[in-house]
Design an enzyme around this catalytic site. Sequence first.
Site, short mmCIF file in Angstrom:
data_model
loop_
_atom_site.label_atom_id
_atom_site.label_comp_id
_atom_site.label_asym_id
_atom_site.label_seq_id
_atom_site.Cartn_x
_atom_site.Cartn_y
_atom_site.Cartn_z
N GLU A 134 0.88 -1.17 0.00
CA GLU A 134 0.00 0.00 0.00
C GLU A 134 0.91 1.21 0.00
O GLU A 134 1.78 1.34 0.86
CB GLU A 134 -0.92 -0.03 1.23
CG GLU A 134 -2.05 0.99 1.16
CD GLU A 134 -1.72 2.24 1.94
OE1 GLU A 134 -1.57 3.30 1.29
OE2 GLU A 134 -1.60 2.18 3.16
N CYS A 159 -2.05 8.19 4.43
CA CYS A 159 -2.08 7.96 2.99
C CYS A 159 -3.48 8.19 2.43
O CYS A 159 -3.64 8.37 1.23
CB CYS A 159 -1.58 6.57 2.65
SG CYS A 159 -2.15 5.29 3.76
#
Length: 530
Positions: free
Chosen positions: A293, A327
């Site tokens: 990720e 994020c």
Amino acid sequence: MNNSYAKVHPFVNEKVLTYEENSLEYQELIREYDRMKSERISIPLVIGGREIHTEKKGVCVIPHDKNHVLAEFSMAGAKEAEEAIEAALEAKVKWDKIPWDERASIFMRAAALASGSYRSKLNAATMLGQSKTYRQTEIDAAAELCDFFRSNARLLHDIYANQPLSPDTHWNRVDYRPLEGFIFAVSPFNFTSIAANLAGAPAIAGNTVVWKPSSTAVYSNWIVYQLFNEAGLPDGVINFIPASSGDISDVIFQNKHLAGVHFTGSTATFNQMFRTVGENIDLYRTYPRLVGETGGKNFVVAHESANLKLLARGLRDGAFEFQGQKCSAASRAYIPVKVWPQLKEILIEDMKTVKMGDVRERDTFLGAVIDTASFNRIKGYIEAAKESDQAEIIYGGNCDDHVGYFVEPTIILTTDPHFLTMEEEIFGPVLTVYLYDQDYDELLELVDNTSQYGLTGSIFAEDRYAIVRAQEVLVNAAGNFYVNVRPTGAVVGQQPFGGARKSGTNDKAGALNNMLRWLSPRAIKEEYLK
């Protein structure tokens, strides 16, 4: 002997504590915070259960009090990386052969400890080392960490129970082997729970792990390692090696036993990992599983039918909680021209309630960014906006690193939908707003095509047709799509988290998709007829 059919209770999320001012949990947290701050510790590598102190050192500092050193930590080099791989492979001989419920029991015990006696330790360490408020820390280091461990145990239970059909003439069954080799876990600074899961998810499935924590989160990650140890994790199953990537990467990626990478971090770093694995593909005993990720340039799209109070709150919280160092943080917003005057007024009033400062202070909304490099990078984007005739700063814009790495929450208004702060990941408390008056479908196409990323996004609208249309056009623009709420705050078991495009492999941390990546099924057919 193990002849029982063990069952794991259905997964339930850990309760997030509210930490009322006079509550016992709040008092305990502050006592632990002050105790940890008063000490300076030495953090070793741990390889095969052995604590190792090396000559090369790093330091853990408090981002909001940058001259205060919490700890000195040893850093691994090529020699220690080799030893960690050997320890992982040696431990694997026993670890992947014990019954799965014995492995699960260790992580469920770790969750119980994190929920109880370790809660204030995990939270205080995260507040100090990563400059998180108590609210953000409780969600991350306590509740989500517990959720990952318990969810993973239940997922394994369900996976192992999933068996094929068998006709009368034979018996078909599947066993789920750990991967053949070791897993390299590389964790980021921003979430203590993610660091725990990056190492823990492969391990609960029977794999052994070489774990490189972020150099700016070694302090809280060391508490996680101690949690693993107290829960009864055998030596060598997870090996703890803080390091500079350049010092150990060749050793890791040129080892034939590399079976997988579990990564959260920058897109550039993950790209390099993919590239290196490709270059070394003939070396490996098996094709390594690459699970990552990475970055995000997360959007908020407002339709003219949006509830403006909800929208303003979504922009504030989505962009500025934990200094925008998620994020998933909202980074670019598309607002109809006709609603902007009213929205701006509401948003600015909301922003006036936002306090920046020391996270020990109860009413602090955001602390400092993580380090000097981050501070300078974010400041550079803000300065570029100040100097551009295509942008203006309508809120914030000041930076001060005299005491800590403080960047004011900053809102930029731009006339260019491709202005650099609309396209490039900043990873800080900066939100850029573009006002649109074009056709709604054209605007959605613009949103879809602006960024290389595909992590999170939100649509704010009361018009259901507008919501449905956004979901259609932006189908690949966000792995986590939110309606009338900020694009952050995914909860384990509720919103499986991950994105595609250059945001990662979308294997959804804490979900079935991810757990299956650490297993290799074997189908067995036994014939009954002679």
